[in-house]
Scaffold this active site. Structure first.
Site, PDB file in Angstrom:
ATOM      1  CB  VAL A  12      -0.954  -0.005   1.212  1.00 33.75           C
ATOM      2  CG1 VAL A  12      -1.670   1.336   1.345  1.00 33.75           C
ATOM      3  CG2 VAL A  12      -1.963  -1.137   1.089  1.00 33.75           C
ATOM      4  NE  ARG A 155      -9.496  -3.909  -9.067  1.00 35.25           N
ATOM      5  CZ  ARG A 155      -9.938  -3.959 -10.322  1.00 35.25           C
ATOM      6  NH1 ARG A 155     -10.729  -4.950 -10.705  1.00 35.25           N
ATOM      7  NH2 ARG A 155      -9.585  -3.036 -11.209  1.00 35.25           N
ATOM      8  CE  LYS A 205      -9.647  -2.194   2.151  1.00 35.47           C
ATOM      9  NZ  LYS A 205      -8.234  -1.918   2.327  1.00 35.47           N
ATOM     10  CG  ASN A 209     -11.729  -5.377   1.620  1.00 33.32           C
ATOM     11  OD1 ASN A 209     -11.930  -4.972   0.483  1.00 33.32           O
ATOM     12  ND2 ASN A 209     -10.561  -5.232   2.217  1.00 33.32           N
ATOM     13  CB  CYS A 261      -7.599  -7.385   1.468  1.00 28.48           C
ATOM     14  SG  CYS A 261      -6.363  -6.118   1.109  1.00 28.48           S
TER      15      CYS A 261
END
Length: 461
Positions: A12, A155, A205, A209, A261
């Site tokens: 990230v 992604r 977030k 997900n 994730c």
């Protein structure tokens, strides 16, 4: 032009920092890992991501992107500080905030003026306020600052595209001043901006997900029902996905989700719910379905072969998805040990993730970067990752390499018609089995069903 420090040069941090530099900002990416910074300074990118190496090189040459181990200096020289450190899953399933807390403490100790401190890492609800208190204590109140939550939605495998063409920017803060600064930073991306409080941004977030993971587990459960009633999940998914209220994305049946994730974030959200006193049964079921799906593909193999003891099985794909070398929570890391426990020898193929996978799986696996070499003289083939090289295999050639024409496809890469025409024994997910031109017991003397159950029951997931 903003002066930005990004603490953490993992996936990230490096992608975000590079993209911020690309839109004209002065960015310094910093990390306590000296070898990683040394590699980055030498142009060696520690992660595989299409387009990232070229973009890093471009912005380094344009003097917009630098790397350092001197985190205090980076903090002092910046207006905006992004925290992009890892939040691994703890033994209890919660997000481990050790690195976030350490970064916040370091920031507080080296504040030299007003800063906007931004959480980019995926963190539990309440972390923004925790960071605020740590920085306040470490800085002893000498300088003002604000904390913002700005979660990422990229992604792996398309992270540069996802960042440069982001679908939304979520900005959570109680400070209008800080929110305006981060909104201005994101203007070149031309993305819709959602401004909210810290808690809502942090929850967005996890909710995003968890919802995507739910779609995956849902279609996998539907696939398992399809196998029992003679339906074809690919047709079912098409029929469902064309409904504009549902959409076609993430309705592809397979062997479940992996990566850095979805497994971590669904488990963390479950813990957040438990801490809040809410029994989140839906997410419990999503996680359970995902775990069972990995056993399901081994069950398919045993159904065809009877036993894999003493057999050699080729496994195609070690990364959790194509176009990345990330093997975190990859299906292969569960499935290969299952095969080994059942007495099989494994030959594994992956074009780029072998160093990462072999560090975990060890030397008992044979590794190949050539897809055909991995299948030569093996008893059956399992497809676990939909790499282009696997999709484009010449089926006629593959049949000459395998001892028996058996493919268990965890990604539904081939049509039933072409596999039937090619004479394969072909089992996929949620679709009718292809029996080939010869009965499978020509190759594998069947075992009683109770023996199959005994074999599979001995596997530890």
């Amino acid at each position: 032009m903003k002066k930005i420090a990004v603490i953490g040069t993992g996936y990230v941090g490096l992608v975000s920092g590079t993209c911020f530099a690309e839109i004209g900002n002065k960015v310094v990416c910093c990390d306590i890992d000296e070898s990683k910074i040394r590699s980055l300074k030498n142009g060696v990118i520690p992660i595989y991501e299409p387009g990232l190496a070229d973009l890093v090189e471009k912005n380094v040459l344009d003097q917009r992107l630098t790397f350092t181990n001197d985190i205090p200096s980076a903090i002092r020289a910046s207006d905006i500080i992004y925290i992009a450190v890892g939040t691994p899953m703890s033994k209890t399933g919660e997000a481990d905030l050790t690195y976030v807390k350490a970064a916040a403490k370091t920031i507080g100790e080296h504040l030299n003026g007003y800063k906007v401190i931004v959480n980019k890492s995926t963190v539990p609800v309440g972390t923004g306020k925790l960071v605020q208190s740590i920085v306040q204590k470490a800085s002893k109140g000498r300088y003002s600052f604000d904390v913002v939550s700005n979660p990422e939605f990229l992604r792996e495998g398309s992270a540069i595209h996802d960042t440069m063409n982001m679908e939304r920017a979520v900005i959570g803060s109680t400070s209008h001043k800080a929110a305006a600064i981060i909104e201005e930073l994101h203007q070149p991306f031309h993305a819709p901006v959602i401004k909210t409080n810290l808690e809502s941004a942090e929850m967005i977030k996890y909710a995003a997900n968890a919802f995507l993971a739910t779609k995956i587990s849902f279609i996998n459960d539907i696939a398992n029902i399809c196998e029992r009633v003679g339906a074809d999940v690919s047709k079912v998914a098409d029929g469902v996905g064309l409904d504009s209220r549902i959409g076609r994305k993430f309705l592809k049946a397979g062997i479940g989700f992996g990566g850095s994730c979805f497994p971590k974030d669904t488990t963390a959200l479950l813990q957040i719910a438990k801490s809040a006193g809410y029994p989140f049964k839906l997410i419990e079921a999503v996680i359970e379905t995902n775990e069972k799906q990995r056993v399901h593909i081994v069950d398919k193999l045993l159904t065809v072969m009877g036993s894999v003891k003493g057999r050699t099985i080729s496994v195609l794909g070690l990364a959790f998805k194509p176009n990345t070398n990330d093997v975190r929570s990859a299906p292969a890391l569960d499935i290969i040990p299952m095969l080994q426990q059942l007495g099989a020898h494994v030959k594994a193929y992956d074009p780029i993730a072998i160093p990462e996978a072999s560090a975990i799986l060890g030397e008992q696996v044979e590794y190949y970067t050539d897809v055909y070499a991995a299948m030569e003289d093996t008893d059956a083939c399992l497809i676990l990752t939909d790499w282009p090289e696997v999709k484009e295999m010449e089926l006629v050639k593959v049949k000459t390499l395998l001892k028996q024409p058996v493919i268990i496809d965890g990604r539904n890469l081939f049509s039933l018609e072409e596999m039937q025409a090619a004479g394969y024994i072909y089992h996929s997910i949620g679709r009718p089995a292809v029996r080939g031109t010869e009965p499978s017991d020509k190759y594998f003397p069947g075992l009683p069903l109770e023996e199959l159950a005994k074999d599979l029951g001995s596997v530890n997931l």
